[in-house]
Write a protein that holds these residues in place. Structure first.
Motif, mmCIF file in Angstrom:
data_model
loop_
_atom_site.group_PDB
_atom_site.id
_atom_site.type_symbol
_atom_site.label_atom_id
_atom_site.label_comp_id
_atom_site.label_asym_id
_atom_site.label_seq_id
_atom_site.Cartn_x
_atom_site.Cartn_y
_atom_site.Cartn_z
ATOM 1 N N LYS A 124 0.729 13.014 6.769
ATOM 2 C CA LYS A 124 0.150 14.130 6.540
ATOM 3 C C LYS A 124 -0.878 14.417 7.746
ATOM 4 O O LYS A 124 -1.147 15.544 8.204
ATOM 5 C CB LYS A 124 -0.410 14.350 5.069
ATOM 6 C CG LYS A 124 0.575 14.138 3.939
ATOM 7 C CD LYS A 124 0.087 14.345 2.596
ATOM 8 C CE LYS A 124 0.981 14.209 1.513
ATOM 9 N NZ LYS A 124 0.571 14.127 0.132
ATOM 10 N N GLU A 153 2.898 -0.790 -2.631
ATOM 11 C CA GLU A 153 2.694 0.592 -3.395
ATOM 12 C C GLU A 153 1.277 1.194 -2.686
ATOM 13 O O GLU A 153 1.382 2.369 -2.207
ATOM 14 C CB GLU A 153 2.457 0.549 -4.645
ATOM 15 C CG GLU A 153 3.773 0.346 -5.391
ATOM 16 C CD GLU A 153 3.622 0.086 -7.112
ATOM 17 O OE1 GLU A 153 2.284 -0.066 -7.516
ATOM 18 O OE2 GLU A 153 4.528 -0.098 -7.775
ATOM 19 N N THR A 154 0.345 0.513 -2.498
ATOM 20 C CA THR A 154 -0.921 1.174 -1.940
ATOM 21 C C THR A 154 -0.459 1.327 -0.301
ATOM 22 O O THR A 154 -0.999 2.450 0.231
ATOM 23 C CB THR A 154 -1.955 -0.031 -1.835
ATOM 24 O OG1 THR A 154 -1.396 -1.212 -1.378
ATOM 25 C CG2 THR A 154 -2.513 0.126 -3.316
ATOM 26 N N GLU A 155 0.461 0.420 0.380
ATOM 27 C CA GLU A 155 0.468 0.680 1.864
ATOM 28 C C GLU A 155 1.447 2.033 1.941
ATOM 29 O O GLU A 155 1.381 2.791 3.016
ATOM 30 C CB GLU A 155 1.190 -0.500 2.494
ATOM 31 C CG GLU A 155 0.204 -1.539 2.590
ATOM 32 C CD GLU A 155 1.106 -2.741 3.350
ATOM 33 O OE1 GLU A 155 2.175 -2.998 3.291
ATOM 34 O OE2 GLU A 155 0.238 -3.796 3.573
ATOM 35 N N LYS A 156 2.412 2.089 0.970
ATOM 36 C CA LYS A 156 3.276 3.321 1.070
ATOM 37 C C LYS A 156 2.569 4.507 0.900
ATOM 38 O O LYS A 156 2.679 5.522 1.733
ATOM 39 C CB LYS A 156 4.288 3.289 0.012
ATOM 40 C CG LYS A 156 5.444 2.181 0.193
ATOM 41 C CD LYS A 156 6.508 2.150 -0.885
ATOM 42 C CE LYS A 156 7.591 1.399 -0.586
ATOM 43 N NZ LYS A 156 8.610 0.964 -1.561
ATOM 44 N N GLU A 157 1.487 4.498 -0.012
ATOM 45 C CA GLU A 157 0.780 5.924 -0.107
ATOM 46 C C GLU A 157 -0.100 6.056 1.071
ATOM 47 O O GLU A 157 -0.446 7.111 1.513
ATOM 48 C CB GLU A 157 -0.268 5.638 -1.246
ATOM 49 C CG GLU A 157 0.571 5.648 -2.580
ATOM 50 C CD GLU A 157 -0.332 5.178 -3.666
ATOM 51 O OE1 GLU A 157 -1.776 5.118 -3.426
ATOM 52 O OE2 GLU A 157 0.109 5.340 -4.893
ATOM 53 N N ASP A 158 -0.582 4.928 1.734
ATOM 54 C CA ASP A 158 -1.318 5.315 3.157
ATOM 55 C C ASP A 158 -0.597 5.589 4.030
ATOM 56 O O ASP A 158 -1.202 6.442 4.725
ATOM 57 C CB ASP A 158 -1.981 3.821 3.353
ATOM 58 C CG ASP A 158 -3.039 3.144 2.455
ATOM 59 O OD1 ASP A 158 -3.636 4.077 1.839
ATOM 60 O OD2 ASP A 158 -3.338 1.925 2.315
ATOM 61 N N THR A 159 0.697 5.306 4.212
ATOM 62 C CA THR A 159 1.592 5.770 5.187
ATOM 63 C C THR A 159 2.048 7.190 4.961
ATOM 64 O O THR A 159 1.886 7.967 5.926
ATOM 65 C CB THR A 159 2.860 4.973 5.352
ATOM 66 O OG1 THR A 159 3.350 4.962 4.065
ATOM 67 C CG2 THR A 159 2.800 3.566 5.817
ATOM 68 N N LYS A 160 1.994 7.841 3.778
ATOM 69 C CA LYS A 160 2.223 9.060 3.149
ATOM 70 C C LYS A 160 1.013 9.988 3.823
ATOM 71 O O LYS A 160 1.143 10.822 4.330
ATOM 72 C CB LYS A 160 2.545 9.252 2.049
ATOM 73 C CG LYS A 160 3.984 8.759 1.632
ATOM 74 C CD LYS A 160 4.075 9.063 0.021
ATOM 75 C CE LYS A 160 5.380 8.450 -0.501
ATOM 76 N NZ LYS A 160 5.660 8.679 -1.873
ATOM 77 N N GLU A 161 -0.109 9.428 3.780
ATOM 78 C CA GLU A 161 -1.456 10.081 3.954
ATOM 79 C C GLU A 161 -1.265 10.157 5.329
ATOM 80 O O GLU A 161 -1.995 11.305 6.046
ATOM 81 C CB GLU A 161 -2.565 9.388 3.116
ATOM 82 C CG GLU A 161 -2.493 9.448 2.028
ATOM 83 C CD GLU A 161 -3.926 8.663 1.291
ATOM 84 O OE1 GLU A 161 -4.481 7.971 2.137
ATOM 85 O OE2 GLU A 161 -4.089 8.919 -0.011
#
Length: 383
Positions: free
Chosen positions: A203, A192-200
């Protein structure tokens, strides 16, 4: 010397010393010549670099001026081309602003046509899309590698737990199961943290692309607002390109010299000798030059000039020995309507045709303006 032998030896020594002195003098003279010869082309080797809409700086190619440009050719003092070009760009841009205000002409865009601009935009969009795709693909590959490494670690941990249960007995597998559950939870949290990092990161990539677009837009607007640009031409020449085609070079020169008549304009540059307007340019070839003369005669409506006004062709060739003067002059004169007299000493309408390097330029000056302003030659004016 006491005898003939001594006199001969002394004379030989004197001749050797004289020969050595003359050889040293010749060496020093030859080195000075070499240095001068190297410095002759110092300005051409360090040719001015241009930035075209934020691209990498490229060396100036004089063949760019052959594509029907609006040019002022200026002969100036050698080794002073850069200073002369900067002075002329500053002064001509000021005069162009005055000309636009007095004649109520809106400042047009740069010399590029609409089709060329569309092509540039399409190419820029393609390059931006390719860069974003590459960056996103690289990030996806990194994520896949991380996931494969995690799967391998899971398998290794499971094998270790099985070995531990076999060695410790039947009462301890529950602890191994608990450890497996904890590992699974940790892996889920990490995913989950890696997915958030990829989204950031995505952006941030989009933001960086937007910043690059803004920079390119600012640079293009800077180039659009430019009124003229100076280029260093060979053999003590400076070419100044006027971007607004509504202001021909011949009319701009007339506007400048009319303001200072009967004196010469002192605010151009102290290194200028002569100014030559070129309303249209082409390659310095016989067929192209004759077609250029045909275009200018049709554009300037030569037939509307009164037949009492004589005309003449002012032709000058610089460095291109393959051109035939008589053939070019006869070809251009063939497009002039019948009934006009030729006067080479003081013509009222002058067809100026000059070449430098690969470029040939032509302009038509009417109403005796060329002789009135002393052929735009600074040395013809009395101080």
């Amino acid at each position: 010397p006491c005898c003939n032998i001594c006199t001969s030896t002394t004379s030989k020594l004197q001749t050797k010393t004289n020969m050595s002195e003359t050889s040293n003098h010749k060496k020093s003279a030859s080195t000075d010549r070499k240095r001068k010869f190297k410095q002759q082309y110092h300005g051409q080797n360090k040719r001015r670099k241009l930035n075209d809409d934020g691209k990498k700086p490229q060396k100036y190619d004089i063949g760019q001026l052959t594509k029907s440009r609006n040019i002022l050719l200026c002969s100036c003092q050698k080794y002073k081309e850069k200073r002369c070009g900067r002075d002329l760009q500053r002064s001509f841009s000021r005069y162009i602003e005055q000309y636009l205000k007095e004649n109520n002409i809106e400042n047009g865009e740069n010399d590029k046509t609409k089709d060329e601009k569309k092509e540039d935009k399409d190419n820029n969009d393609k390059t931006e899309e390719e860069t974003t795709k590459k960056e996103m693909d690289d990030e996806d590959e990194d994520i896949d590698l991380k996931m494969t490494n995690k799967d391998k670690t899971k398998e290794n941990n499971a094998i270790k737990d099985e070995n531990q249960t076999e060695t410790n007995g039947d009462n301890k597998p529950k602890d191994g199961q608990d450890e497996d559950e904890d590992i699974d939870l940790k892996m889920k949290n990490n995913d989950e943290t890696e997915k958030e990092d990829t989204k950031e990161r995505k952006k941030e990539v989009v933001k960086s692309v937007n910043i690059a677009d803004e920079i390119s837009k600012e640079l293009s607007s800077f180039h659009k607002n430019k009124l003229c640009e100076w280029y260093e031409a060979p053999s003590g020449l400076v070419a100044i390109e006027i971007f607004n085609k509504k202001i021909p070079a011949s009319k701009l020169l007339k506007f400048i010299f009319d303001k200072h008549h009967p004196n010469k304009p002192d605010d151009l540059s102290p290194f200028v000798f002569k100014l030559v307007p070129m309303d249209l340019t082409s390659y310095a070839k016989i067929d192209d030059m004759i077609n250029l003369g045909k275009q200018m005669i049709e554009r300037e409506k030569f037939g509307e000039i009164s037949k009492d006004d004589s005309y003449g062709i002012n032709y000058k060739n610089r460095g291109n020995k393959q051109l035939d003067r008589n053939e070019i002059i006869k070809g251009i004169a063939g497009f002039v309507p019948e009934g006009y007299k030729v006067n080479l000493s003081q013509p009222k309408t002058v067809i100026i045709l000059q070449t430098f390097s690969k470029v040939a330029g032509l302009s038509i000056i009417k109403d005796g303006v060329f002789t009135k302003h002393k052929e735009y030659n600074m040395s013809n004016f009395k101080e």
